[in-house]
Design a protein around this motif. Structure first.
Motif, PDB file in Angstrom:
ATOM      1  N   PHE A   4      -3.433   6.648   3.433  1.00  0.00           N
ATOM      2  CA  PHE A   4      -3.322   6.153   4.808  1.00  0.00           C
ATOM      3  C   PHE A   4      -1.977   5.480   5.036  1.00  0.00           C
ATOM      4  O   PHE A   4      -1.384   5.610   6.116  1.00  0.00           O
ATOM      5  N   ILE A   5      -1.485   4.752   4.036  1.00  0.00           N
ATOM      6  CA  ILE A   5      -0.181   4.092   4.170  1.00  0.00           C
ATOM      7  C   ILE A   5       0.933   5.130   4.211  1.00  0.00           C
ATOM      8  O   ILE A   5       1.891   5.009   5.003  1.00  0.00           O
ATOM      9  N   LEU A  39       1.014   6.504   7.555  1.00  0.00           N
ATOM     10  CA  LEU A  39       1.632   5.575   8.499  1.00  0.00           C
ATOM     11  C   LEU A  39       3.147   5.615   8.387  1.00  0.00           C
ATOM     12  O   LEU A  39       3.854   5.544   9.405  1.00  0.00           O
ATOM     13  N   SER A  80      -0.243  -4.218  11.074  1.00  0.00           N
ATOM     14  CA  SER A  80       0.737  -3.183  10.730  1.00  0.00           C
ATOM     15  C   SER A  80       0.371  -1.828  11.331  1.00  0.00           C
ATOM     16  O   SER A  80       1.246  -1.110  11.829  1.00  0.00           O
ATOM     17  N   GLN A  81      -0.900  -1.466  11.295  1.00  0.00           N
ATOM     18  CA  GLN A  81      -1.300  -0.163  11.836  1.00  0.00           C
ATOM     19  C   GLN A  81      -1.161  -0.125  13.349  1.00  0.00           C
ATOM     20  O   GLN A  81      -0.656   0.861  13.909  1.00  0.00           O
ATOM     21  N   THR A  82      -1.568  -1.190  14.030  1.00  0.00           N
ATOM     22  CA  THR A  82      -1.449  -1.246  15.483  1.00  0.00           C
ATOM     23  C   THR A  82       0.008  -1.242  15.925  1.00  0.00           C
ATOM     24  O   THR A  82       0.382  -0.564  16.900  1.00  0.00           O
ATOM     25  N   MET A  97       2.362   0.031  14.276  1.00  0.00           N
ATOM     26  CA  MET A  97       2.984   1.209  13.672  1.00  0.00           C
ATOM     27  C   MET A  97       4.271   0.817  12.942  1.00  0.00           C
ATOM     28  O   MET A  97       5.372   1.296  13.235  1.00  0.00           O
ATOM     29  N   GLU A 132      -9.865   5.147   7.253  1.00  0.00           N
ATOM     30  CA  GLU A 132      -8.637   5.183   8.051  1.00  0.00           C
ATOM     31  C   GLU A 132      -8.621   4.083   9.102  1.00  0.00           C
ATOM     32  O   GLU A 132      -7.547   3.596   9.479  1.00  0.00           O
ATOM     33  N   PRO A 147      -6.497  -1.665   7.090  1.00  0.00           N
ATOM     34  CA  PRO A 147      -5.723  -2.908   7.252  1.00  0.00           C
ATOM     35  C   PRO A 147      -6.526  -4.161   6.898  1.00  0.00           C
ATOM     36  O   PRO A 147      -5.973  -5.152   6.409  1.00  0.00           O
TER      37      PRO A 147
END
Length: 450
Positions: free
Chosen positions: A57-58, A61, A131-133, A135, A201, A205
């Motif tokens: 997943f990382i 990203l 971090s995911q939000t 991006m 997924e 986070p």
């Protein structure tokens, strides 16, 4: 005469159930084990194993971020390079944390240092969560760096605080819990990383940000524990506060003898100046202690245990284990290490540190031989149906044997305690050059990719 005294001391050594009875008489020490452990070496162990599960997943990203910002799609080697740096930056933070821990623990004390250290983990956790939000894989890098500093400080301060809060007769047993918390952290990172919990997924986070919740737990509970009695007496010169802390930790008894021992140690070291690492190496009076540390610590760093945790999915996948079973195979290695570490806690007083060390190194040697044989069978005889099971058993046995290393870390602390100490105000109870260097190398050896 010496032999007779030694035998007499050995005869007076209480049996294992008596050690547990003594420990149960100090409920606040038990509380200190859990409270300092969850925000101490638990964080270090968790950071070691947690990156394996969300690795895909990382990497995704990283590729999405570059495609969204620059319109460039990275190839596999470029993504792997960024991923490796994200994993390895933890060791740079760990190195920095171990180097600053000595001055901090002397200036502010053990307990305040642990409390302030939690702020780094909380900030790192916030970066992981967003971090995911946002991006931004750079947030994960910064968070890993802050986690590294937090782990480096906790790896240095946690052992000092818990050992100083423990009665002398229980220090070997309680010292093993330092690494038991580390093993529990590794196992927790693997357990929370399975797809049924946080290894998805949408939720990865939260998996990377779990360190923040552990830090909050210590931040709210540690203030109820007393400061280290040795720090109160020897650094702050407050005998009354020291005796009060001893009564809270060890029971409402007369502890004047322990206080006098601390004062005698301080008097004995008043004229001892701080020594550098080179002076330590050249001093023949501690030559055998230094050799012992080198010969026990070097195999610990060169055994390749970091590959088991950072690259367990790749190792097990190459061994033929199916993709949906990788998380559970990795979970087995953490469970084996945790179980063996608890076994060390139960038996160290009866068996002894040297015997446990020998068994651990012997077990790792035998397991690596078994692993070499299974690799040969897989590559040349093509026994692919049996090799995955053999690989899993070999890695699990290797992790179990490695968990005897808590004895190594405890032995290094005891060897140099009270000899070469790096304190600005006095020469007591701060990490020695050998111990500080060893802890820095431990962060580097654990965190750097093979």
């Amino acid at each position: 005469m010496i032999t007779n005294d030694c035998r007499h001391d050995k005869d007076q050594t209480p049996a294992m159930p008596q050690y547990f009875t003594l420990l149960l008489e100090c409920p606040l020490v038990i509380a200190a084990i859990f409270v300092t452990g969850i925000g101490g070496t638990f964080q270090y162990g968790f950071c070691i194993s947690v990156m394996t599960s969300p690795s895909d997943f990382i990497k995704e990203l990283v590729n999405k971020t570059c495609l969204h910002r620059y319109g460039v799609s990275l190839d596999k080697s470029q993504v792997s390079l960024i991923w490796s740096f994200t994993v390895s930056i933890f060791c740079l933070g760990g190195l920095l944390g171990t180097l600053v821990a000595g001055p901090l623990v002397t200036k502010f004390g053990r307990k305040p240092c642990l409390l302030l250290n939690n702020l780094l983990a909380i900030i790192g956790a916030v970066l992981m969560l967003v971090s995911q939000t946002a991006m931004s894989f750079e947030m994960i890098m910064v968070g890993r760096f802050l986690y590294g500093i937090n782990s480096g400080v906790s790896l240095s301060v946690h052992p000092i605080y818990i050992i100083e809060c423990t009665p002398k007769r229980l220090r070997a047993m309680v010292g093993v819990t330092i690494a038991s918390c580390m093993s529990f952290g590794k196992f927790s990172g693997q357990l929370l990383g399975i797809s049924e919990l946080l290894g998805t997924e949408e939720r990865w986070p939260w998996l990377l940000g779990f360190n923040g919740f552990a830090a909050l737990l210590q931040l709210f509970t540690l203030p109820f524990l007393p400061e280290s009695p040795r720090f109160l007496l020897l650094d702050k010169g407050d005998r009354q506060a020291c005796e009060k802390a001893l009564r809270r930790l060890w029971g409402n008894k007369d502890h004047s003898m322990e206080v006098e021992e601390m004062l005698q140690e301080k008097a004995a070291l008043e004229n001892v100046r701080s020594h550098s690492v080179m002076e330590l190496i050249c001093d023949q009076s501690v030559r055998w202690q230094l050799i012992t540390i080198i010969f026990t610590f070097t195999p610990l760093q060169l055994c390749g245990i970091n590959a088991v945790y950072f690259y367990s999915f790749e190792v097990f996948g190459a061994a033929g284990i199916q993709e949906h079973q990788l998380r559970y195979a990795a979970l087995g290695t953490g469970l084996c290490e945790l179980a063996t570490s608890i076994g060390c806690f139960m038996t160290i007083e009866n068996i002894g540190k040297k015997v446990l060390l020998f068994r651990g190194y012997l077990g790792m040697s035998a397991t690596l031989i078994l692993l070499t044989i299974t690799l040969y069978l897989q590559l040349f005889i093509l026994l692919r149906r049996t090799s995955p099971g053999c690989h899993t058993a070999a890695w699990s046995s290797f992790s179990s044997s490695f968990s005897f290393s808590p004895v190594d870390r405890l032995e290094r602390q005891l060897l140099f305690r009270g000899r070469y100490l790096l304190s600005r105000s006095n020469q007591l109870d701060t990490p020695s050059p050998a111990l500080s260097t060893g802890q820095a190398c431990l962060c580097w050896g654990w965190s750097s990719p093979p």
